[in-house]
Design a protein around this motif. Structure first.
Motif, PDB file in Angstrom:
ATOM      1  N   GLU A  28      -2.660   2.777   7.188  1.00  0.00           N
ATOM      2  CA  GLU A  28      -1.302   2.191   6.796  1.00  0.00           C
ATOM      3  C   GLU A  28      -1.073   2.222   5.560  1.00  0.00           C
ATOM      4  OE1 GLU A  28      -2.342  -1.916   5.663  1.00  0.00           O
ATOM      5  OE2 GLU A  28      -4.249  -1.708   5.107  1.00  0.00           O
ATOM      6  N   PRO A  29       0.932   2.223   5.186  1.00  0.00           N
ATOM      7  CA  PRO A  29       0.866   2.730   3.829  1.00  0.00           C
ATOM      8  C   PRO A  29       0.807   1.993   2.824  1.00  0.00           C
ATOM      9  CG  PRO A  29       2.372   1.009   5.054  1.00  0.00           C
ATOM     10  CD  PRO A  29       1.600   1.924   6.007  1.00  0.00           C
ATOM     11  N   ILE A  30      -0.039   2.548   1.762  1.00  0.00           N
ATOM     12  CA  ILE A  30      -0.202   1.723   0.852  1.00  0.00           C
ATOM     13  C   ILE A  30       0.482   2.232  -0.391  1.00  0.00           C
ATOM     14  CG2 ILE A  30      -2.013   1.548  -1.208  1.00  0.00           C
ATOM     15  CD1 ILE A  30      -2.742   0.723   1.430  1.00  0.00           C
ATOM     16  N   MET A  31       0.872   1.396  -1.381  1.00  0.00           N
ATOM     17  CA  MET A  31       1.529   1.216  -2.158  1.00  0.00           C
ATOM     18  C   MET A  31       0.939   0.714  -3.468  1.00  0.00           C
ATOM     19  SD  MET A  31       3.968   1.295  -0.745  1.00  0.00           S
ATOM     20  CE  MET A  31       6.552   1.424  -1.762  1.00  0.00           C
ATOM     21  N   ASP A  32       1.595   1.509  -5.194  1.00  0.00           N
ATOM     22  CA  ASP A  32       0.848   1.863  -6.619  1.00  0.00           C
ATOM     23  C   ASP A  32       1.870   0.221  -6.792  1.00  0.00           C
ATOM     24  OD1 ASP A  32      -0.758   3.421  -5.997  1.00  0.00           O
ATOM     25  OD2 ASP A  32       0.944   4.940  -7.128  1.00  0.00           O
ATOM     26  N   PHE A  33       0.876  -0.409  -7.197  1.00  0.00           N
ATOM     27  CA  PHE A  33       1.314  -1.694  -7.733  1.00  0.00           C
ATOM     28  C   PHE A  33       1.950  -1.749  -9.520  1.00  0.00           C
ATOM     29  CE2 PHE A  33      -2.257  -3.988  -6.902  1.00  0.00           C
ATOM     30  CZ  PHE A  33      -2.075  -4.669  -8.002  1.00  0.00           C
ATOM     31  N   GLU A  34       3.174  -2.191  -9.993  1.00  0.00           N
ATOM     32  CA  GLU A  34       2.401  -3.027 -11.405  1.00  0.00           C
ATOM     33  C   GLU A  34       3.063  -4.110 -11.250  1.00  0.00           C
ATOM     34  OE1 GLU A  34       5.140  -2.408 -15.900  1.00  0.00           O
ATOM     35  OE2 GLU A  34       4.414  -0.401 -14.396  1.00  0.00           O
ATOM     36  N   LEU A  35       2.619  -5.095 -11.451  1.00  0.00           N
ATOM     37  CA  LEU A  35       2.726  -6.629 -11.546  1.00  0.00           C
ATOM     38  C   LEU A  35       2.698  -6.853 -13.054  1.00  0.00           C
ATOM     39  CD1 LEU A  35       4.081  -9.280 -10.391  1.00  0.00           C
ATOM     40  CD2 LEU A  35       1.197  -9.579  -9.486  1.00  0.00           C
ATOM     41  N   HIS A  38      -3.436  -0.940  -6.207  1.00  0.00           N
ATOM     42  CA  HIS A  38      -2.914  -0.947  -4.982  1.00  0.00           C
ATOM     43  C   HIS A  38      -3.257  -1.817  -3.834  1.00  0.00           C
ATOM     44  CE1 HIS A  38      -3.711   3.542  -6.427  1.00  0.00           C
ATOM     45  NE2 HIS A  38      -5.383   3.591  -6.520  1.00  0.00           N
ATOM     46  N   ILE A  39      -1.284  -1.548  -3.139  1.00  0.00           N
ATOM     47  CA  ILE A  39      -1.566  -2.734  -2.025  1.00  0.00           C
ATOM     48  C   ILE A  39      -1.335  -1.973  -1.118  1.00  0.00           C
ATOM     49  CG2 ILE A  39       0.697  -2.953  -2.905  1.00  0.00           C
ATOM     50  CD1 ILE A  39      -0.084  -6.103  -3.314  1.00  0.00           C
ATOM     51  N   PRO A  40      -1.464  -2.714   0.044  1.00  0.00           N
ATOM     52  CA  PRO A  40      -0.811  -2.991   1.363  1.00  0.00           C
ATOM     53  C   PRO A  40       0.403  -3.115   1.398  1.00  0.00           C
ATOM     54  CG  PRO A  40      -2.957  -3.573   1.984  1.00  0.00           C
ATOM     55  CD  PRO A  40      -2.386  -3.652   0.700  1.00  0.00           C
ATOM     56  N   ALA A  41       1.454  -1.645   1.703  1.00  0.00           N
ATOM     57  CA  ALA A  41       2.584  -2.828   2.168  1.00  0.00           C
ATOM     58  C   ALA A  41       3.052  -3.132   2.466  1.00  0.00           C
ATOM     59  CB  ALA A  41       3.706  -0.771   2.642  1.00  0.00           C
ATOM     60  N   ASN A  54       8.046  -9.564 -12.770  1.00  0.00           N
ATOM     61  CA  ASN A  54       8.857  -8.321 -12.119  1.00  0.00           C
ATOM     62  C   ASN A  54       7.714  -7.471 -11.353  1.00  0.00           C
ATOM     63  OD1 ASN A  54       7.975  -6.031 -13.664  1.00  0.00           O
ATOM     64  ND2 ASN A  54      10.015  -6.247 -15.196  1.00  0.00           N
ATOM     65  N   PHE A  55       7.318  -7.299 -10.150  1.00  0.00           N
ATOM     66  CA  PHE A  55       6.489  -6.769  -9.357  1.00  0.00           C
ATOM     67  C   PHE A  55       7.281  -5.456  -8.676  1.00  0.00           C
ATOM     68  CE2 PHE A  55       4.648  -6.337  -4.708  1.00  0.00           C
ATOM     69  CZ  PHE A  55       3.683  -6.077  -5.708  1.00  0.00           C
ATOM     70  N   ILE A  56       6.823  -4.274  -8.924  1.00  0.00           N
ATOM     71  CA  ILE A  56       7.483  -2.671  -9.071  1.00  0.00           C
ATOM     72  C   ILE A  56       6.029  -2.149  -7.857  1.00  0.00           C
ATOM     73  CG2 ILE A  56       7.839  -0.413 -10.206  1.00  0.00           C
ATOM     74  CD1 ILE A  56       7.779  -2.778 -12.543  1.00  0.00           C
ATOM     75  N   THR A  57       6.189  -1.517  -6.727  1.00  0.00           N
ATOM     76  CA  THR A  57       5.540  -0.884  -6.254  1.00  0.00           C
ATOM     77  C   THR A  57       6.313   0.943  -5.857  1.00  0.00           C
ATOM     78  OG1 THR A  57       6.785  -1.676  -4.224  1.00  0.00           O
ATOM     79  CG2 THR A  57       5.332  -3.099  -4.896  1.00  0.00           C
ATOM     80  N   LYS A  58       5.604   1.514  -5.669  1.00  0.00           N
ATOM     81  CA  LYS A  58       5.675   2.794  -5.217  1.00  0.00           C
ATOM     82  C   LYS A  58       4.829   3.480  -4.140  1.00  0.00           C
ATOM     83  CE  LYS A  58       3.657   6.241  -8.974  1.00  0.00           C
ATOM     84  NZ  LYS A  58       4.264   7.198  -9.735  1.00  0.00           N
ATOM     85  N   PHE A  59       5.447   4.326  -3.510  1.00  0.00           N
ATOM     86  CA  PHE A  59       4.402   4.763  -2.624  1.00  0.00           C
ATOM     87  C   PHE A  59       3.254   5.869  -2.769  1.00  0.00           C
ATOM     88  CE2 PHE A  59       3.669   8.043   0.918  1.00  0.00           C
ATOM     89  CZ  PHE A  59       2.678   7.616   1.837  1.00  0.00           C
TER      90      PHE A  59
END
Length: 636
Positions: free
Chosen positions: A530-537, A574-577, A596-601
């Motif tokens: 599954e695709p995983i995203m880096d996140f910043e909350l 990290h978080i599942p897309a 805000n919630f920011i993600t990148k692949f």
């Protein structure tokens, strides 16, 4: 004439297109800078761009100033259109990174800065909106400098009245000296040996390192009012590398953009060496074609041309050229850049079913412009997208450009397949009606490896045309696996062949390979990824309990917390897309706009198997040997 190919990049709403408009005004292309809020910008030419106030496609234009031809590319800022930015960054000499002095470092800004650092892309930074209430210029510079590894050098100062003043050479040397000593070993050695170092030596070092993408000059301004834009523009030829003027060498060029929006298909090509001329032959993908028509970017217009020289951008009309194609005999020095990857799959359905064929034709043209759309038409019309905004834009373009009303199915996550253990399979000659014998071995590879193909069969055993058919079939088969998803992180070795010199054909091998591959995969214990995203909350400290609870529900992991302001907490990890889709809107709601919630692949990771994760419509036909054989017999 010297040439400079530059791009303007930024997070959405940082002022990128506004800066571009002012640059085009100074370049004499337009008589008045357009405004995004008025929908009259030059580079946002699509109706959807003007209506929404965001860039969707990268736009290329040109102008001459002070003896230099500028080819300027304005790129989208929204993360859903990051593929357009990718394609532009591969061919540019340098970029201007626009950062808002009010909003500071935003999600897309960080993604772009990561790429700039990793690929050493020559970059000039323009701190925009310095006149806005709440702008914190010093904090933005500090945050940016920290993120970029202490490589920023300010070239201007702002007085108490908000006026911008360029540093004199002496002031610039004083400002840049410590940074130059850190990043220039030769200069540091001369300093340690007490050798004389003149201001010119410092400037030469500074310019060299900015041209190489090691240091980043910083300028200030307010693009909305044209403040600081002229100084920025006139400084670009100093701090960004001029394109190589190598017309006598063999042709090396790359296709970076295709445009089907007008009456004719336009193919944009960056030339690195050599030249392209009408009636001359060009080579690409094993083909040789004669150039019948040619166009150049001249003063904001597309004009017919007889020759395009090295370092410039040419527009061709060859119908089978595709994004990413290399022209000529050499290898064009393009950068390999991946800012993101589509993580959702949607079905596109025409409101009027009689328009299905027209819809397919329209999507083919759109996929021609953006190969990452990954159009599939096996059982239904599906495309791969980055997010909800791109979904909306897709529908609007179909309606405006092609007059087709559509609906989209609920977005589903794009999974991938990979083997977890080695396996092999072989089908001997004569065991099927395919006049071929094929053996294949597979084994799993580390995450991010993709598909690696090898042939252990010599050309003496099987000639090249047959081997090419096997290789093509392997890569084609990997597009659809046992569960209907692309196969990745796999090594495939073609290690057995048999054939009949009279009846065997390359097509026989091309048809047999999928059966052998599926047999091997069935023994390889295939798992889903599954695709995983880096996140910043980022949330106010009062909202931290809610945020932490939500992250647990969304299966976030590996996260850390830190305070970025007096009452704002930042959580990264990290978080599942699949679980975090749409969460940004919820954050804005429960923090009253302060979070805000920011993600990148990030990449792909193992996930538990579930029937609802199977892409039933795209399961490889060869997974069912009987049905596959019947299909092939029927095709004959």
């Amino acid at each position: 004439m010297k040439k400079l190919n530059i791009g303007i990049i930024a997070h959405v709403d940082a002022g990128k297109t506004t800066l571009t408009e002012n640059i085009l005004f100074l370049g004499g292309i337009i008589t008045q800078a357009g405004r995004v809020d008025k929908g009259n910008t030059r580079t946002d030419s699509m109706a959807v761009e003007r209506r929404r106030g965001i860039s969707v496609r990268a736009a290329a234009t040109s102008f001459n100033r002070n003896g230099i031809k500028f080819n300027l590319i304005d790129t989208p800022g929204h993360v859903d259109f990051v593929a357009e930015v990718e394609r532009s960054l591969t061919i540019l000499d340098g970029v201007v990174l626009v950062i808002s002095a009010k909003e500071g470092l935003q999600s897309q800004t960080r993604i772009l800065m990561d790429t700039i650092k990793t690929r050493q892309i020559p970059t000039v930074i323009y701190i925009n909106k310095i006149d806005r209430v709440g702008a914190d210029i010093a904090q933005v510079i500090k945050d940016t400098n920290d993120y970029m590894g202490g490589r920023l050098v300010t070239t201007q100062r702002i007085d108490s009245d908000g006026n911008i003043h360029d540093f004199t050479m002496e002031e610039l040397v004083e400002t840049a000296a410590d940074t130059l000593y850190i990043h220039d070993d030769n200069l540091m050695t001369r300093f340690a040996n007490n050798d004389e170092i003149t201001p010119s030596d410092f400037m030469d070092s500074f310019i060299h390192h900015t041209n190489c993408g090691n240091l980043y000059p910083v300028f200030f301004g307010s693009a909305l009012y044209g403040i600081g834009v002229e100084n920025l523009l006139d400084s670009l030829p100093r701090y960004l590398p001029i394109a190589s003027a190598d017309n006598d060498s063999q042709l090396e060029a790359t296709v970076f953009k295709v445009d089907n929006s007008g009456k004719e298909r336009l193919v944009y090509v960056r030339l690195y060496s050599g030249s392209i001329s009408i009636r001359k032959l060009v080579n690409y993908r094993g083909k040789t074609k004669k150039i019948a028509r040619l166009a150049a970017l001249v003063d904001g217009k597309l004009v017919p041309a007889n020759t395009i020289e090295s370092g410039d951008i040419a527009v061709l009309y060859l119908k089978d050229l595709m994004v990413g194609d290399m022209l000529g005999e050499g290898n064009a020095p393009t950068r390999s850049i991946r800012l993101g990857q589509p993580t959702i799959n949607v079905e596109v359905v025409p409101v009027n079913q009689d328009e299905r064929r027209a819809l397919y034709d329209a999507l083919v043209l759109m996929a021609d412009e953006d190969p990452l759309l990954g159009l599939s038409a096996e059982h239904s019309l599906t495309v791969r997208l980055f997010g909800e905004v791109q979904m909306e834009i897709l529908q609007e373009i179909l309606a405006e450009r092609y007059a087709i009303a559509t609906t989209l199915t609920t977005a589903r996550t794009i999974y991938m397949e990979t083997p977890t253990q080695p396996a092999s399979a072989k089908i001997l000659f004569g065991r099927t009606f395919f006049r071929a014998g094929v053996g294949i071995s597979i084994k799993p590879l580390p995450r991010g490896s993709g598909v690696i193909y090898e042939s252990a069969v010599s050309l003496g055993e099987l000639e090249k045309s047959f081997q090419t058919a096997v290789e093509e079939a392997v890569y084609s088969t990997c597009q659809n696996g046992l569960y209907g998803w692309e196969i990745t992180d796999i090594q495939v070795v073609f290690d057995y062949s048999d054939y009949d010199s009279v009846t065997s054909t390359p097509a026989s091998y091309r048809d047999l390979v999928p059966l052998v591959m599926m047999n091997a995969l069935k023994d390889a214990n295939v798992t889903l990824l599954e695709p995983i995203m880096d996140f910043e909350l980022n949330v106010p400290d009062t909202s931290l309990p809610k945020a932490m609870y939500d992250l647990q529900l969304m299966n976030a992991y590996g996260y850390n917390t830190s305070a970025i302001h007096s009452d704002i907490i930042s959580i990264t990890g990290h978080i599942p897309a699949d679980t975090c889709r749409g969460y940004g809107a919820k954050v804005g709601s429960y923090t009253e706009g302060r979070g805000n919630f920011i993600t990148k692949f990030h990449g792909y990771s193992n996930t538990e198997f579930a029937e609802d994760k199977v892409n039933q419509n795209r399961i490889n036909a060869a997974a069912n040997a009987g049905l596959y054989a019947m299909q092939k017999l029927g095709a004959r």
